[in-house]
Design a protein around this motif. Sequence first.
Motif, PDB file in Angstrom:
ATOM      1  N   LYS A   1       1.014  -0.871  -0.099  1.00 37.71           N
ATOM      2  CA  LYS A   1      -0.144  -0.057   0.020  1.00 37.71           C
ATOM      3  C   LYS A   1       0.844   1.344   0.179  1.00 37.71           C
ATOM      4  CE  LYS A   1      -4.161  -2.095   1.924  1.00 37.71           C
ATOM      5  NZ  LYS A   1      -5.170  -1.977   2.796  1.00 37.71           N
ATOM      6  N   GLY A   2       1.891   1.363  -0.790  1.00 36.29           N
ATOM      7  CA  GLY A   2       2.735   2.296  -0.752  1.00 36.29           C
ATOM      8  C   GLY A   2       2.594   3.273  -2.216  1.00 36.29           C
ATOM      9  N   ASP A   3       3.519   4.057  -2.270  1.00 36.32           N
ATOM     10  CA  ASP A   3       3.570   4.905  -3.523  1.00 36.32           C
ATOM     11  C   ASP A   3       3.715   4.243  -4.682  1.00 36.32           C
ATOM     12  OD1 ASP A   3       2.898   7.417  -4.558  1.00 36.32           O
ATOM     13  OD2 ASP A   3       4.816   8.436  -3.784  1.00 36.32           O
ATOM     14  N   PHE A   4       2.999   4.500  -5.819  1.00 31.28           N
ATOM     15  CA  PHE A   4       3.292   3.963  -7.026  1.00 31.28           C
ATOM     16  C   PHE A   4       4.329   4.727  -8.029  1.00 31.28           C
ATOM     17  CE2 PHE A   4      -1.201   1.712  -7.627  1.00 31.28           C
ATOM     18  CZ  PHE A   4      -0.984   0.754  -6.459  1.00 31.28           C
ATOM     19  N   GLY A   5       4.499   5.827  -7.311  1.00 32.59           N
ATOM     20  CA  GLY A   5       5.268   6.724  -8.032  1.00 32.59           C
ATOM     21  C   GLY A   5       6.748   5.899  -8.551  1.00 32.59           C
ATOM     22  N   PRO A   6       7.571   5.377  -7.615  1.00 36.89           N
ATOM     23  CA  PRO A   6       8.823   4.547  -7.546  1.00 36.89           C
ATOM     24  C   PRO A   6       8.846   3.534  -8.531  1.00 36.89           C
ATOM     25  CG  PRO A   6       8.378   5.085  -5.371  1.00 36.89           C
ATOM     26  CD  PRO A   6       7.256   5.593  -5.993  1.00 36.89           C
ATOM     27  N   ALA A   7       7.427   2.676  -8.465  1.00 36.76           N
ATOM     28  CA  ALA A   7       7.290   1.520  -9.281  1.00 36.76           C
ATOM     29  C   ALA A   7       7.072   1.881 -10.697  1.00 36.76           C
ATOM     30  CB  ALA A   7       5.823   0.928  -8.878  1.00 36.76           C
ATOM     31  N   LEU A   8       6.681   3.037 -10.758  1.00 39.61           N
ATOM     32  CA  LEU A   8       6.430   3.641 -12.402  1.00 39.61           C
ATOM     33  C   LEU A   8       7.902   3.944 -13.131  1.00 39.61           C
ATOM     34  CD1 LEU A   8       4.130   4.113 -14.313  1.00 39.61           C
ATOM     35  CD2 LEU A   8       4.268   6.671 -13.766  1.00 39.61           C
ATOM     36  N   SER A   9       8.643   4.558 -12.165  1.00 39.01           N
ATOM     37  CA  SER A   9      10.165   4.904 -12.370  1.00 39.01           C
ATOM     38  C   SER A   9      11.034   3.599 -12.852  1.00 39.01           C
ATOM     39  CB  SER A   9      10.808   5.615 -11.208  1.00 39.01           C
ATOM     40  OG  SER A   9       9.876   6.697 -10.928  1.00 39.01           O
ATOM     41  N   THR A  10      10.722   2.539 -12.013  1.00 36.45           N
ATOM     42  CA  THR A  10      11.183   1.219 -12.282  1.00 36.45           C
ATOM     43  C   THR A  10      10.962   0.819 -13.656  1.00 36.45           C
ATOM     44  OG1 THR A  10      11.432   0.640  -9.756  1.00 36.45           O
ATOM     45  CG2 THR A  10      11.745  -1.082 -11.319  1.00 36.45           C
ATOM     46  N   MET A  11       9.787   0.750 -13.783  1.00 32.06           N
ATOM     47  CA  MET A  11       9.133   0.209 -15.150  1.00 32.06           C
ATOM     48  C   MET A  11       9.806   1.095 -16.438  1.00 32.06           C
ATOM     49  SD  MET A  11       4.951   0.162 -15.768  1.00 32.06           S
ATOM     50  CE  MET A  11       4.484  -0.329 -17.534  1.00 32.06           C
ATOM     51  N   GLN A  12       9.850   2.395 -16.409  1.00 36.49           N
ATOM     52  CA  GLN A  12      10.350   3.270 -17.213  1.00 36.49           C
ATOM     53  C   GLN A  12      11.776   2.715 -17.279  1.00 36.49           C
ATOM     54  OE1 GLN A  12       9.492   5.804 -19.065  1.00 36.49           O
ATOM     55  NE2 GLN A  12      11.833   6.767 -19.561  1.00 36.49           N
ATOM     56  N   GLN A  13      12.408   2.505 -16.259  1.00 35.61           N
ATOM     57  CA  GLN A  13      14.294   2.370 -16.059  1.00 35.61           C
ATOM     58  C   GLN A  13      14.159   1.214 -16.922  1.00 35.61           C
ATOM     59  OE1 GLN A  13      15.734   2.585 -12.559  1.00 35.61           O
ATOM     60  NE2 GLN A  13      16.061   4.628 -12.754  1.00 35.61           N
ATOM     61  N   SER A  14      13.522  -0.037 -16.548  1.00 37.11           N
ATOM     62  CA  SER A  14      13.786  -1.169 -17.147  1.00 37.11           C
ATOM     63  C   SER A  14      13.610  -1.216 -18.769  1.00 37.11           C
ATOM     64  CB  SER A  14      12.941  -2.408 -16.511  1.00 37.11           C
ATOM     65  OG  SER A  14      12.906  -2.041 -14.985  1.00 37.11           O
ATOM     66  N   THR A  15      12.671  -0.803 -18.781  1.00 37.06           N
ATOM     67  CA  THR A  15      12.338  -0.694 -20.344  1.00 37.06           C
ATOM     68  C   THR A  15      13.372   0.228 -21.156  1.00 37.06           C
ATOM     69  OG1 THR A  15       9.959  -0.438 -19.755  1.00 37.06           O
ATOM     70  CG2 THR A  15      10.245  -0.025 -22.024  1.00 37.06           C
ATOM     71  N   VAL A  16      13.767   1.186 -20.765  1.00 35.26           N
ATOM     72  CA  VAL A  16      14.937   1.981 -21.510  1.00 35.26           C
ATOM     73  C   VAL A  16      16.119   1.304 -21.522  1.00 35.26           C
ATOM     74  CG1 VAL A  16      16.352   4.103 -21.577  1.00 35.26           C
ATOM     75  CG2 VAL A  16      13.765   4.344 -20.984  1.00 35.26           C
ATOM     76  N   GLU A  17      16.525   0.795 -20.195  1.00 40.06           N
ATOM     77  CA  GLU A  17      17.647  -0.370 -20.142  1.00 40.06           C
ATOM     78  C   GLU A  17      17.758  -1.394 -21.214  1.00 40.06           C
ATOM     79  OE1 GLU A  17      18.437  -1.285 -16.404  1.00 40.06           O
ATOM     80  OE2 GLU A  17      18.778   0.625 -15.620  1.00 40.06           O
ATOM     81  N   ASP A  18      16.580  -1.943 -21.445  1.00 40.50           N
ATOM     82  CA  ASP A  18      16.376  -3.309 -22.134  1.00 40.50           C
ATOM     83  C   ASP A  18      16.641  -2.681 -23.676  1.00 40.50           C
ATOM     84  OD1 ASP A  18      15.446  -5.979 -22.839  1.00 40.50           O
ATOM     85  OD2 ASP A  18      14.199  -4.819 -23.988  1.00 40.50           O
ATOM     86  N   LEU A  19      16.218  -1.743 -24.233  1.00 37.65           N
ATOM     87  CA  LEU A  19      16.237  -1.207 -25.432  1.00 37.65           C
ATOM     88  C   LEU A  19      17.483  -0.827 -25.670  1.00 37.65           C
ATOM     89  CD1 LEU A  19      13.317   1.469 -26.026  1.00 37.65           C
ATOM     90  CD2 LEU A  19      13.446  -0.802 -26.992  1.00 37.65           C
ATOM     91  N   LYS A  20      18.143  -0.058 -24.858  1.00 38.03           N
ATOM     92  CA  LYS A  20      19.647   0.198 -24.899  1.00 38.03           C
ATOM     93  C   LYS A  20      20.501  -0.905 -24.944  1.00 38.03           C
ATOM     94  CE  LYS A  20      19.891   4.839 -22.919  1.00 38.03           C
ATOM     95  NZ  LYS A  20      20.173   5.446 -21.683  1.00 38.03           N
ATOM     96  N   LYS A  21      20.387  -1.940 -24.101  1.00 33.78           N
ATOM     97  CA  LYS A  21      21.029  -3.225 -24.241  1.00 33.78           C
ATOM     98  C   LYS A  21      20.974  -3.696 -25.570  1.00 33.78           C
ATOM     99  CE  LYS A  21      20.213  -6.836 -21.520  1.00 33.78           C
ATOM    100  NZ  LYS A  21      19.699  -7.593 -20.478  1.00 33.78           N
ATOM    101  N   ASN A  22      19.778  -3.921 -26.236  1.00 31.76           N
ATOM    102  CA  ASN A  22      19.687  -4.488 -27.453  1.00 31.76           C
ATOM    103  C   ASN A  22      20.089  -3.542 -28.579  1.00 31.76           C
ATOM    104  OD1 ASN A  22      18.357  -7.055 -27.088  1.00 31.76           O
ATOM    105  ND2 ASN A  22      16.539  -5.755 -26.255  1.00 31.76           N
ATOM    106  N   GLY A  23      20.659  -2.589 -28.466  1.00 31.41           N
ATOM    107  CA  GLY A  23      21.330  -1.643 -29.324  1.00 31.41           C
ATOM    108  C   GLY A  23      20.274  -0.768 -30.122  1.00 31.41           C
ATOM    109  N   PHE A  24      19.154  -0.603 -29.695  1.00 29.34           N
ATOM    110  CA  PHE A  24      18.161   0.607 -30.083  1.00 29.34           C
ATOM    111  C   PHE A  24      18.692   1.841 -29.937  1.00 29.34           C
ATOM    112  CE2 PHE A  24      14.977  -3.059 -29.446  1.00 29.34           C
ATOM    113  CZ  PHE A  24      14.364  -2.905 -30.689  1.00 29.34           C
ATOM    114  N   GLN A  25      18.461   2.948 -30.396  1.00 29.00           N
ATOM    115  CA  GLN A  25      18.778   4.156 -30.214  1.00 29.00           C
ATOM    116  C   GLN A  25      17.560   4.732 -29.258  1.00 29.00           C
ATOM    117  OE1 GLN A  25      20.169   6.919 -33.173  1.00 29.00           O
ATOM    118  NE2 GLN A  25      21.170   5.134 -34.215  1.00 29.00           N
ATOM    119  N   VAL A  26      18.028   5.179 -27.902  1.00 29.07           N
ATOM    120  CA  VAL A  26      16.888   5.861 -27.268  1.00 29.07           C
ATOM    121  C   VAL A  26      17.249   7.341 -27.047  1.00 29.07           C
ATOM    122  CG1 VAL A  26      15.558   5.451 -25.126  1.00 29.07           C
ATOM    123  CG2 VAL A  26      16.865   3.560 -26.071  1.00 29.07           C
ATOM    124  N   GLY A  27      16.201   8.132 -27.328  1.00 30.81           N
ATOM    125  CA  GLY A  27      16.383   9.541 -27.366  1.00 30.81           C
ATOM    126  C   GLY A  27      15.705   9.891 -26.061  1.00 30.81           C
TER     127      GLY A  27
END
Lengths: 309, 437
Positions: free
Chosen positions: B411-437
């Motif tokens: 029953k905590g804040d969802f803000g940090p969870a949302l940041s985690t989701m964003q971070q994991s997604t961006v990291e995965d794109l970068k790892k696969n060689g996508f350009q992320v702007g």
Amino acid sequence: MASPPPAARARRRRGSLAPYGFLGPATVLFTLFFALPIGFAVYLSLRAVKVKGLGLGSHARTEVWAGLSNYTSALADPELLSGSGRVLLYGALLVPTMLGAALFFALLLDVPRVRFGAFSRLVIFLPYAVPGIVASTLWGFLYLPQVSPGYYLLTQAGMSGPDLLHGNGLYLAMANIAVWGGTGFNMIVIYTSLRALPAELYEAARLDGCSELQIALRIKIPLVAPSLVLTFFFSMIATLQVFAEPMTIKPLTNSMSSTWSPLMKVYRDAFVQGNIYSAAATSVVIAAATLLLSFGFLKLVNKRANGGS
Amino acid sequence: MHRRLALAAAAALCGTLVLSACSSDGGSGDSAKAASGPVKLTFWSWAPNMDKVAEIWNKAHPDIQVSVLKQAGGDDLVTKTITAAKAGNAPDLLQAEYQALPTLVSNDVLADIAKQAGSAKSQFADGVWKQVTLGSDAVYAIPEDTAPLAFYYRQDLFEQYGLKVPTTWDEFAAAARTLKQKAPEKSLTTFSANDPGLFAGLAQQAGAKWWTTSGESWKVAIDDPATKKVADFWSGLVKDGSVDNQPMYTPAWSKALNDGTQIGWVSAVWAPGVLTSSAPDTKGKWAMAPLPQWESGASVTGSWGGSATGVTTGAVKSGHAEAAAKFATWLNTDPEALAGLVQQVNVYPAATSAQTGSLLSAAPEFFANQPDFYARAAEIAKGTAPAAWGPNVNVAYSAFKDAFGKAAQDKGDFGPALSTMQQSTVEDLKKNGFQVG
């Protein structure tokens, strides 16, 4: 005169080929279904995909050599370590309870005046025949307070049941499923080795005034120690590979992450996130750790045994 | 236990090997007869009764025979398809959820059928069609069904507790709190961390565009202000216990729906099917209303699911692209096929003609109390906000489940969870060689 007659030489040559003939099928099977897949997994763990541009055109993805980068990221992922920690905690609850219960039941069944022995053996063994996924579905239903008959009875009695699907209760819930499923098998292993002990030992002990309890504690347990080691060894490996049970319980609770056990992380990487390369690297790491732990344990036990004798 | 699992897996594997051996035999015979015999197409779909709709086509088209191979839906189907395509065993036709299309295109599984099927565009709403073109000139699939979000509620219990059907999210929150005061053991709904698709749809409604492209690079905006607003709204309700936090699709959740502990559900147009099986005792007691709005008077909604029929690159290689595209177009635009989809497969068709036509004139049996169910649904569907999917939706979704699961439980804040989701997604794109702007 020095060389043997030709017929004997041919016989000897045929004889020296025979072992290879016998080894052949096993070697082929081992290579095809064990060595090759492992080799391929190791190969995959050294590869990765690289994408060009937006990655939407045809042939946008190429497989490239990745060196050890999959390994460094697998080892650097905190989830692998905390997953291992969770599994160790789970194992610390599970293995002693399960083996203790198995030993207890085996000793009870081995008491000379036991009644309904065959029936009890079957009943205790039966849960082992239930597939892990079925067992977990069943237990999951019992763990949900809203639908569980157990919780219903507790509320009727004015008590509130434990929260088994959240926090530390989850370890109990998971260990309970494995204890339920595994005790019977381990009991059979221990019971079989109990039956193999010569009855004269007990006779002698009884003549010397030993009670059944003393026979169990002083004679039976020390003599079945090798099968206890064996069952511990199997249980340890099974614990490290726990997968089907937590996967089945996962949809029922917010508290189980998709990386709860190391193998679940492998599954998530490979089949949810579609990264077989990172999954292969993690698999190799887990296999190596399991091997190390298993052999470490066996070596320790052997040293003890040799030191003792 | 694991040994047995491994044995079972090995046995299943052996079975598959035998099966694939059979099918590849069929395949070689097929190409040998290609000049004279009919074209044989395989179609992977998870929808029940899809084979019956294919049967209609097979009767009318002896030269193109489609056989449906039923698949289990879920996260791993996308991976399974990609793996099959790599191994050269992909089916000719494929049912895929909209959010999986970029992943499938990016892995070279789906072929561009703009030439063969581009003319179908006029049959679909613009927002839906954009999802199968990925904003380009290509056409990667033909829309099959859509799933606009709506609010479902127990009419009888709303009346009993004097609740007004919420038209805005503020009213929704007020209704949730009023209900808790009047009946503490009941909940208006639950926030389920098991269902990223619903959260994605709610974010869509708020105006979020999670994946966008500019030039050759991807932009990920999972933690944009619109999504943050949605996350904060739900975390507020979960924190003070105004709504439940248990996952959906569990026996406990079904029971809550069935016995009236949960009296509302934010869901999609396919909800009647779920309610029929999960809450059979509540037949005729539910009603559908438009999704609550962020701005009063607006009529915007998001989607939760929906799928399209694609033609694989494998079909192109074997020269079956033309035939497969014909079938995909027929399946999703022909009146007879649409009737089959609605009546046998129970989907809400994407083709606009079917949404408003006579096919959907009768309400679902479970909603007999709301005879204009589908007319309302069509009205709601008009306001569907455009979706913006990217090549690693699977990664974002699995990050959602773990991060939001933990946050909802605590029953905590969802803000940090949302940041985690964003971070994991961006990291995965970068790892696969996508350009992320």
